[in-house]
Design a protein around this motif. Sequence first.
Motif, PDB file in Angstrom:
ATOM      1  N   PRO A 277       0.839  -1.207   0.000  1.00 54.72           N
ATOM      2  CA  PRO A 277       0.000   0.000   0.000  1.00 54.72           C
ATOM      3  C   PRO A 277       0.873   1.256   0.000  1.00 54.72           C
ATOM      4  O   PRO A 277       1.872   1.338   0.714  1.00 54.72           O
TER       5      PRO A 277
ATOM      6  N   GLY B  60      -3.244   7.596  -2.968  1.00 51.05           N
ATOM      7  CA  GLY B  60      -3.436   8.221  -1.677  1.00 51.05           C
ATOM      8  C   GLY B  60      -3.151   9.711  -1.673  1.00 51.05           C
ATOM      9  O   GLY B  60      -3.117  10.341  -0.614  1.00 51.05           O
TER      10      GLY B  60
ATOM     11  N   ARG C 225      -6.954   1.518  -8.270  1.00 51.31           N
ATOM     12  CA  ARG C 225      -7.226   1.347  -6.842  1.00 51.31           C
ATOM     13  C   ARG C 225      -5.928   1.000  -6.133  1.00 51.31           C
ATOM     14  O   ARG C 225      -4.965   0.520  -6.745  1.00 51.31           O
ATOM     15  N   PRO C 226      -5.888   1.206  -4.816  1.00 50.49           N
ATOM     16  CA  PRO C 226      -4.744   0.709  -4.050  1.00 50.49           C
ATOM     17  C   PRO C 226      -4.846  -0.804  -3.912  1.00 50.49           C
ATOM     18  O   PRO C 226      -5.926  -1.386  -4.109  1.00 50.49           O
TER      19      PRO C 226
ATOM     20  N   HIS D 230      -5.310  -4.491  -2.381  1.00 47.75           N
ATOM     21  CA  HIS D 230      -6.040  -5.057  -1.247  1.00 47.75           C
ATOM     22  C   HIS D 230      -5.057  -5.565  -0.199  1.00 47.75           C
ATOM     23  O   HIS D 230      -3.911  -5.913  -0.528  1.00 47.75           O
ATOM     24  N   PRO D 231      -5.462  -5.660   1.062  1.00 53.60           N
ATOM     25  CA  PRO D 231      -4.577  -6.241   2.084  1.00 53.60           C
ATOM     26  C   PRO D 231      -4.176  -7.669   1.694  1.00 53.60           C
ATOM     27  O   PRO D 231      -5.017  -8.492   1.337  1.00 53.60           O
TER      28      PRO D 231
END
Length: 381
Positions: free
Chosen positions: A121, A178, A307-308, A310-311
């Motif tokens: 991230p 972000g 999109r960033p 995913h975990p």
Amino acid sequence: MSGQLELADAYEMIYSAASRMMSQEERPVWRLDSPGGRWSEERRAAWRELEAALSVSEGPAPQEGEPSDPARHLISRRAAGPVDRPITFAEAVAEWEARMAADPGPWEARMEPYADDYLVPGRAVVMPEGHMMTLTFPFADLVNRLTPGRPALKITGDTAELSRLVHAAADELRAAMGANAPTSHPVGAVDVARVSHRPSDVDDLRARYDALFLAARRASDNMPTLEYMRQTGDASVSPLTAKAAQDVQNLLAGRSRVFWRERHELIDPSVHTTAGVDWPEGRPVPGPVGADVKFFARSAELGRKPRPPHPGEVRIFREKGDPDDVAISAVRAGILAEILDEYAARIHPGAESGIIHFSAYDLTDFIDEGIGRELRETYGF
């Protein structure tokens, strides 16, 4: 005065024709830091001489508070740092290359929860590969619009919506990183970028004309003809370069006044995309720049956006059969957003530019063969 103006116009015709000839070669094989390919040292020296003659016209260094000149500067952003001034093409390329060289990449190797490469991230941006194709689609038109020697033009086509959507796509990249978004549309930069340093704005124009004339003649004379290339199989230069060299020779000899050619004679860059023409029913039809809005509108309709990660999302490998998404680093995504903003600014209605200076050569090379090639490889082209 009329004699000086005629000399300036003659200088700029040679400047455009010679710049266009050099821009047809995708790699700067003539430079000392290049292996040289299959070029003789005589040919390489002639092209270095021509590049030096063209570079004399680059213009003074940017000054604080000076408006951006679309012929020599980016118009969608200013130079980094505390001084408000334009950023030159060369400075933009150097900055982008430095950022890419220092890029830690979008993933890191970890052992937990199991051994793999994990997207990080803040360092990675993920998007559908179809959307990545859309984001790189404007590169061809932008590269052509920034081709060194391109004559002055003003956008008159219906391009406002495409310009808006391209900038919105850049903001979506920033949001996935972000960063703060939305940002202001670069149309504000278009409104102030009205200055233009002509290539002929040099000291002692007569001497500069003579030097450019001789350098252009020597460089073009060192090019093989198309007939020679066909007969011998010579592939040391692009056929487009050989054609452009013939235009330079005809111009210098007074046999023609042709100094610029679009990819097709029907293309009007003020209203059409410069990347080429369509051939419905076997006849050439240039496409309006604004028609490319369909690609961005389709992405929006399908909900495609960056999109960033995913975990716990792992590195994406095309060769392992991950066909839906692609991942790039946040650094690359940031540079892509800046290039899209530059395109949005340059195709906005009313955007103007003087003759594109030769310093745009390395900029177009970076956009097309640098980051452009890298981004296209994410979806297999």
